[in-house]
Design a protein around this motif. Structure first.
Motif, PDB file in Angstrom:
ATOM      1  N   GLN A  96       4.081 -24.001 -44.474  1.00  0.00           N
ATOM      2  CA  GLN A  96       4.911 -24.861 -43.644  1.00  0.00           C
ATOM      3  C   GLN A  96       6.131 -24.072 -43.173  1.00  0.00           C
ATOM      4  N   TYR A  97       6.369 -24.053 -41.842  1.00  0.00           N
ATOM      5  CA  TYR A  97       7.564 -23.370 -41.319  1.00  0.00           C
ATOM      6  C   TYR A  97       8.823 -24.074 -41.814  1.00  0.00           C
ATOM      7  N   PRO A  98       9.934 -23.342 -41.946  1.00  0.00           N
ATOM      8  CA  PRO A  98      11.166 -23.867 -42.531  1.00  0.00           C
ATOM      9  C   PRO A  98      11.598 -25.240 -42.018  1.00  0.00           C
ATOM     10  N   ASP A 146       2.303 -28.898 -42.206  1.00  0.00           N
ATOM     11  CA  ASP A 146       1.788 -27.559 -42.484  1.00  0.00           C
ATOM     12  C   ASP A 146       1.160 -26.942 -41.235  1.00  0.00           C
ATOM     13  N   ALA A 147       1.483 -25.699 -40.957  1.00  0.00           N
ATOM     14  CA  ALA A 147       0.864 -24.985 -39.830  1.00  0.00           C
ATOM     15  C   ALA A 147      -0.477 -24.391 -40.270  1.00  0.00           C
ATOM     16  N   LEU A 148      -0.615 -24.092 -41.556  1.00  0.00           N
ATOM     17  CA  LEU A 148      -1.901 -23.671 -42.123  1.00  0.00           C
ATOM     18  C   LEU A 148      -2.218 -24.607 -43.279  1.00  0.00           C
ATOM     19  N   ALA A 168      -8.325 -23.275 -30.609  1.00  0.00           N
ATOM     20  CA  ALA A 168      -7.432 -23.852 -29.603  1.00  0.00           C
ATOM     21  C   ALA A 168      -6.000 -23.368 -29.773  1.00  0.00           C
ATOM     22  N   ASN A 169      -5.235 -23.478 -28.717  1.00  0.00           N
ATOM     23  CA  ASN A 169      -3.805 -23.131 -28.756  1.00  0.00           C
ATOM     24  C   ASN A 169      -3.103 -23.951 -29.826  1.00  0.00           C
ATOM     25  N   GLY A 170      -2.196 -23.304 -30.530  1.00  0.00           N
ATOM     26  CA  GLY A 170      -1.433 -23.997 -31.563  1.00  0.00           C
ATOM     27  C   GLY A 170      -2.226 -24.196 -32.842  1.00  0.00           C
ATOM     28  N   GLY A 171      -3.409 -23.623 -32.927  1.00  0.00           N
ATOM     29  CA  GLY A 171      -4.276 -23.812 -34.093  1.00  0.00           C
ATOM     30  C   GLY A 171      -3.816 -23.064 -35.331  1.00  0.00           C
ATOM     31  N   GLY A 172      -2.917 -22.092 -35.165  1.00  0.00           N
ATOM     32  CA  GLY A 172      -2.398 -21.365 -36.328  1.00  0.00           C
ATOM     33  C   GLY A 172      -2.836 -19.915 -36.383  1.00  0.00           C
ATOM     34  N   LYS A 173      -3.413 -19.400 -35.296  1.00  0.00           N
ATOM     35  CA  LYS A 173      -3.932 -18.024 -35.292  1.00  0.00           C
ATOM     36  C   LYS A 173      -2.808 -17.017 -35.535  1.00  0.00           C
ATOM     37  N   THR A 174      -1.742 -17.122 -34.760  1.00  0.00           N
ATOM     38  CA  THR A 174      -0.629 -16.179 -34.920  1.00  0.00           C
ATOM     39  C   THR A 174       0.037 -16.353 -36.288  1.00  0.00           C
ATOM     40  N   THR A 175       0.129 -17.582 -36.730  1.00  0.00           N
ATOM     41  CA  THR A 175       0.724 -17.840 -38.052  1.00  0.00           C
ATOM     42  C   THR A 175      -0.085 -17.132 -39.146  1.00  0.00           C
ATOM     43  N   LEU A 176      -1.405 -17.235 -39.071  1.00  0.00           N
ATOM     44  CA  LEU A 176      -2.246 -16.570 -40.069  1.00  0.00           C
ATOM     45  C   LEU A 176      -2.073 -15.043 -40.000  1.00  0.00           C
ATOM     46  N   PHE A 197       9.893 -12.505 -44.114  1.00  0.00           N
ATOM     47  CA  PHE A 197      10.979 -12.775 -43.165  1.00  0.00           C
ATOM     48  C   PHE A 197      11.107 -14.250 -42.837  1.00  0.00           C
ATOM     49  N   TYR A 198       9.952 -14.871 -42.550  1.00  0.00           N
ATOM     50  CA  TYR A 198       9.962 -16.313 -42.345  1.00  0.00           C
ATOM     51  C   TYR A 198       9.886 -16.935 -43.708  1.00  0.00           C
ATOM     52  N   LYS A 199      10.856 -17.713 -44.081  1.00  0.00           N
ATOM     53  CA  LYS A 199      10.793 -18.293 -45.426  1.00  0.00           C
ATOM     54  C   LYS A 199       9.742 -19.401 -45.462  1.00  0.00           C
ATOM     55  N   PHE A 217       1.582  -7.423 -31.472  1.00  0.00           N
ATOM     56  CA  PHE A 217       2.109  -8.734 -31.107  1.00  0.00           C
ATOM     57  C   PHE A 217       1.338  -9.401 -29.983  1.00  0.00           C
ATOM     58  N   GLN A 218       1.323 -10.727 -30.037  1.00  0.00           N
ATOM     59  CA  GLN A 218       0.711 -11.501 -28.965  1.00  0.00           C
ATOM     60  C   GLN A 218       1.430 -11.248 -27.639  1.00  0.00           C
ATOM     61  N   ASN A 219       2.750 -11.221 -27.684  1.00  0.00           N
ATOM     62  CA  ASN A 219       3.501 -10.989 -26.454  1.00  0.00           C
ATOM     63  C   ASN A 219       3.953  -9.531 -26.420  1.00  0.00           C
ATOM     64  N   TYR A 279      11.264 -21.809 -28.803  1.00  0.00           N
ATOM     65  CA  TYR A 279      10.870 -20.626 -29.576  1.00  0.00           C
ATOM     66  C   TYR A 279      10.006 -20.957 -30.778  1.00  0.00           C
ATOM     67  N   ASN A 280       9.937 -22.220 -31.162  1.00  0.00           N
ATOM     68  CA  ASN A 280       9.027 -22.599 -32.247  1.00  0.00           C
ATOM     69  C   ASN A 280       7.664 -23.011 -31.728  1.00  0.00           C
ATOM     70  N   LEU A 281       7.496 -22.969 -30.416  1.00  0.00           N
ATOM     71  CA  LEU A 281       6.192 -23.342 -29.845  1.00  0.00           C
ATOM     72  C   LEU A 281       5.323 -22.096 -29.733  1.00  0.00           C
ATOM     73  N   PRO A 282       3.992 -22.290 -29.816  1.00  0.00           N
ATOM     74  CA  PRO A 282       3.121 -21.131 -29.614  1.00  0.00           C
ATOM     75  C   PRO A 282       3.283 -20.583 -28.190  1.00  0.00           C
ATOM     76  N   TYR A 283       2.952 -19.324 -28.007  1.00  0.00           N
ATOM     77  CA  TYR A 283       3.093 -18.627 -26.728  1.00  0.00           C
ATOM     78  C   TYR A 283       2.559 -19.473 -25.570  1.00  0.00           C
ATOM     79  N   SER A 284       1.335 -19.992 -25.759  1.00  0.00           N
ATOM     80  CA  SER A 284       0.671 -20.743 -24.693  1.00  0.00           C
ATOM     81  C   SER A 284       1.534 -21.921 -24.235  1.00  0.00           C
ATOM     82  N   MET A 285       2.137 -22.600 -25.176  1.00  0.00           N
ATOM     83  CA  MET A 285       2.923 -23.774 -24.827  1.00  0.00           C
ATOM     84  C   MET A 285       4.264 -23.372 -24.214  1.00  0.00           C
TER      85      MET A 285
HETATM   86  N1  LIG Z   1       8.821 -20.423 -35.867  1.00  0.00           N
HETATM   87  C1  LIG Z   1       8.198 -21.594 -35.952  1.00  0.00           C
HETATM   88  N2  LIG Z   1       8.808 -22.691 -36.438  1.00  0.00           N
HETATM   89  C2  LIG Z   1       8.183 -23.874 -36.519  1.00  0.00           C
HETATM   90  N3  LIG Z   1       6.902 -24.086 -36.140  1.00  0.00           N
HETATM   91  C3  LIG Z   1       6.225 -23.031 -35.637  1.00  0.00           C
HETATM   92  C4  LIG Z   1       6.837 -21.740 -35.508  1.00  0.00           C
HETATM   93  N4  LIG Z   1       5.917 -20.891 -34.977  1.00  0.00           N
HETATM   94  C5  LIG Z   1       4.807 -21.613 -34.779  1.00  0.00           C
HETATM   95  N5  LIG Z   1       4.984 -22.908 -35.180  1.00  0.00           N
HETATM   96  C6  LIG Z   1       3.983 -23.983 -35.126  1.00  0.00           C
HETATM   97  O1  LIG Z   1       2.834 -23.615 -35.863  1.00  0.00           O
HETATM   98  C7  LIG Z   1       1.631 -24.073 -35.205  1.00  0.00           C
HETATM   99  C8  LIG Z   1       0.684 -22.898 -35.017  1.00  0.00           C
HETATM  100  O2  LIG Z   1       1.249 -21.982 -34.081  1.00  0.00           O
HETATM  101  P1  LIG Z   1       0.613 -20.546 -33.797  1.00  0.00           P
HETATM  102  O3  LIG Z   1       1.568 -19.824 -32.935  1.00  0.00           O
HETATM  103  O4  LIG Z   1       0.201 -19.950 -35.078  1.00  0.00           O
HETATM  104  O5  LIG Z   1      -0.680 -20.974 -32.963  1.00  0.00           O
HETATM  105  P2  LIG Z   1      -1.755 -20.069 -32.234  1.00  0.00           P
HETATM  106  O6  LIG Z   1      -3.100 -20.515 -32.704  1.00  0.00           O
HETATM  107  O7  LIG Z   1      -1.413 -18.639 -32.370  1.00  0.00           O
HETATM  108  O8  LIG Z   1      -1.576 -20.543 -30.709  1.00  0.00           O
HETATM  109  P3  LIG Z   1      -1.718 -19.718 -29.320  1.00  0.00           P
HETATM  110  O9  LIG Z   1      -3.166 -19.760 -28.960  1.00  0.00           O
HETATM  111  O10 LIG Z   1      -0.928 -20.518 -28.340  1.00  0.00           O
HETATM  112  O11 LIG Z   1      -1.158 -18.365 -29.516  1.00  0.00           O
HETATM  113  C9  LIG Z   1       2.085 -24.712 -33.906  1.00  0.00           C
HETATM  114  O12 LIG Z   1       2.094 -26.108 -34.076  1.00  0.00           O
HETATM  115  C10 LIG Z   1       3.487 -24.190 -33.704  1.00  0.00           C
HETATM  116  O13 LIG Z   1       4.292 -25.109 -33.014  1.00  0.00           O
END
Ligand SMILES: Nc1ncnc2c1ncn2[C@@H]1O[C@H](COP(=O)(O)OP(=O)(O)OP(=O)(O)O)[C@@H](O)[C@H]1O
Ligand SMILES: Nc1ncnc2c1ncn2[C@@H]1O[C@H](COP(=O)(O)OP(=O)(O)OP(=O)(O)O)[C@@H](O)[C@H]1O
Ligand SMILES: [Mg+2]
Ligand SMILES: [Mg+2]
Lengths: 286, 268
Positions: free
Chosen positions: A12-14, A19-21, A39-47, A58-60, A90-92, B136-142
């Motif tokens: 869970q992000y701070p 939970d994001a995962l 799908a977008n926002g699914g948690g790929k980058t978080t994982l 770094f991210y608590k 990085f993604q970006n 900034y807490n949203l994923p890149y796509s959003m």
């Molecule tokens: N720094 C943050 N603080 C709070 N919530 C976050 C943060 N970064 C991401 N999230 C949330 O975690 C969830 C997963 O985001 P993540 O970026 O991992 O998705 P993703 O699968 O990589 O999406 P995309 O396809 O758009 O890159 C999203 O609901 C997002 O809003």
């Protein structure tokens, strides 16, 4: 032997409320290419950020469960040590540029310099990567004065040059032209053939179908499906979890719908060509 | 009548690098056009000239009778909105609502109008659930959709989208297609840069191809995607289904699955 083992991982992000995962369990085998899709926002980058230790170092936030890299828990790895083991693109690409180097060559050399590698060897390795990514013409340019796709190539080069055992690559082709995209997939395959373990986040499903060994499908923070590439891409449930199917498969399904069944559902261009050729021959003989 | 015209427009960056060389393009009001082409071809540089962020070093860019040389970027932004390739170059507020509201507010629109524009833009871009969130807490796509909403809220007659398809999933692609269509039907001119050939096939007719600082083709998609020479020069590939048709030696203008199936039915 598995190189990464994740068991019941939740995160869970701070400042977040959910939970994001959620209860993620995956095992990553050495030397294989895993596509992380969904799908977008699914948690790929978080994982990805967990696997490279950015979460929790770094991210608590709140990390539960087990994440083992070569048997050692992510919380016990030092970040310096881990960053040599796990490279992250990085993604970006715009955020990857270090900001301390004023030409592309030095930018790519930066990581090796930090390791204290001997300058002659650095030059050799950087030259090699520059050739591999066909960016020699960018060598003397300022990293900030590049187009989107050029930055993305430089970002990838600056990690590949480090030769980490594990490459976590977050959408490396999102800004690339179609030819550049295919070239990057070939480079990724080359890295795999060198024994690297690769975790690749990617939306371009036709290329995943061609190159990935396994697919992990994330949906709303959960592992919705995981398995061999063929297993996942021929399972229609993947669609309901926000995964795309290759154009070639959709074509096969359309043929079936029209009573011109190809006999199998092709995943790749090569399979589609084969299937149509066989089907045409059968038609003539029948 | 052309609404937006580039005549022999060139641009050199301060370091002397000429990124765009004598480009000619013209767009009618209400047109929807895709720009494709190799990395570094000069696409972003070209469209930045259209909204006055960059002024041509040679040649002219004229929008609705205004030569961009004679107007400030702020003035031009009322006519032409540009969504940056990198969303993080554009976002600078701490919540999505303020981010979208910034543009129309700066235009000095009445409070009610600002609110209406923000809500319409947020709905089209699908960011209503995130209005209170920190971008900034949203994923890149959003984040990309947040920047799209910010530009839609300005209600300019031309909207330029730079790589909106990068990193988007299927529902997001559909949302994009739908917003392009909706804005286009309102009479807006929409210019979309993309590397996604399937997206081009599904959503556009006219396609401009750039390579090596110049426009190398400007035609209907069917002509473009079966002109292998142009594709090769611009580092492009045929759409997957066209490629399949080509490899099989059937159909010389196929772009989509139903067309390929139709063609195969004839061969049976
Ligand atoms: N720094 C943050 N603080 C709070 N919530 C976050 C943060 N970064 C991401 N999230 C949330 O975690 C969830 C997963 O985001 P993540 O970026 O991992 O998705 P993703 O699968 O990589 O999406 P995309 O396809 O758009 O890159 C999203 O609901 C997002 O809003
Ligand atoms: N600020 C800058 N200073 C100098 N040169 C630049 C600058 N920005 C871009 N360039 C160069 O200008 C050329 C055109 O860049 P531009 O960003 O317009 O390309 P593009 O077609 O949008 O590419 P991409 O598909 O990769 O986004 C490239 O060769 C790039 O290196
Ligand atoms: Mg992501
Ligand atoms: Mg660009």
């Amino acid at each position: 032997m598995s190189i990464i083992t994740i068991k019941n991982l939740s995160y869970q992000y701070p400042i977040s409320e959910s939970d994001a995962l959620k209860d993620v369990s995956v095992t990553i085998e050495r030397g294989k290419l895993y596509a992380l899709v969904g799908a977008n926002g699914g948690g790929k980058t978080t994982l990805c950020n967990v696997i490279r230790g950015f979460i929790p170092h770094f991210y608590k936030g709140d990390l539960r469960g087990e994440v083992l890299i070569e048997g050692k828990d992510i919380r016990e790895w030092g970040m310096g040590e881990l960053s040599q083991k796990v490279g992250y693109v990085f993604q970006n690409p715009f955020t990857q540029i270090s900001g301390v180097k004023d030409n592309v060559f030095e930018e790519i050399a930066f990581g090796l310099e930090n390791l204290g590698m001997e300058p002659g060897l650095i030059r050799e390795k950087v030259d090699q990567v520059i050739r591999m990514l066909e960016i020699d013409y960018l060598r003397d340019k300022n990293p900030f004065e590049l187009s989107g796709g050029q930055k993305q190539r430089v970002a990838l080069a600056s990690i590949i040059v480090m030769e980490p055992d594990v490459l976590v690559i977050d959408e490396p082709t999102s800004q690339l032209d179609p030819k550049g995209t295919e070239e990057v997939f070939k480079i990724i395959e080359l890295m795999k053939n060198k024994g690297k373990t690769i975790i690749l986040v990617e939306h371009k499903i036709e290329l995943i179908a061609e190159y990935a060994d396994y697919i992990i499908l994330l949906n709303e923070g959960e592992v919705a499906m995981q398995g061999s590439t063929r297993e996942i891409l021929t399972d229609e449930r993947a669609l309901t979890f926000g995964a795309a199917l290759p154009q070639y498969s959709l074509f096969g399904m359309e043929m079936r719908r029209r009573g011109m069944d190809l006999g199998s559902i092709p995943l790749t261009e090569k399979e589609a060509i084969e299937a149509v050729k066989t089907w045409m021959k059968k038609g003539v003989n029948a | 009548m052309s609404f937006l015209t580039l005549t022999n427009a060139s641009f050199a960056y301060p370091n002397g690098y000429k990124a765009v060389d004598r480009v000619n393009m013209s767009f009618n009001k209400g047109e929807s056009v895709a720009i494709v082409g190799q990395n570094g071809a000069g696409k972003t540089t070209t469209v930045k000239m259209m909204n006055g962020l960059l002024k041509p070093s040679e040649g002219d860019v004229v929008i609705d009778g205004w030569n961009t040389r004679d107007y400030t970027t702020a003035q031009i932004s009322r006519k032409v909105g540009y969504v940056f390739q990198n969303p993080d170059d554009q976002i600078f507020h701490n919540d999505v609502y303020s981010e979208i509201e910034f543009g129309p507010r700066k235009l000095g629109l009445p409070e009610e109008q600002v609110k209406a524009n923000v809500m319409k833009a947020a709905e089209l871009a699908g960011v209503v659930p995130f209005l209170k969130d920190n971008p900034y807490n949203l994923p890149y796509s959003m984040r990309k959709f947040v920047t799209i909403a910010s530009v839609i809220a300005m209600d300019s007659s031309v909207i330029i989208l730079d790589e909106p398809t990068a990193g988007q999933d299927l529902p997001a692609m559909e949302r994009l297609a739908n917003l392009i269509e909706t804005l286009n039907q309102e009479g807006k001119t929409i210019i979309t840069i993309t590397h996604d050939m399937e997206f081009v096939v599904n959503n556009f007719h006219r396609v401009i191809v750039m390579a090596n600082r110049q426009v190398i083709a400007d035609d209907d998609k069917r002509a473009i995607f079966w002109n292998l020479d142009v594709l090769e020069r611009a580092m492009l590939k045929q759409p997957h289904i066209s490629r399949l048709g080509y490899s099989l030696g059937i159909g010389h203008n196929i772009l989509a699955i139903p067309e390929l199936a139709d063609e195969l039915a004839k061969h049976k």
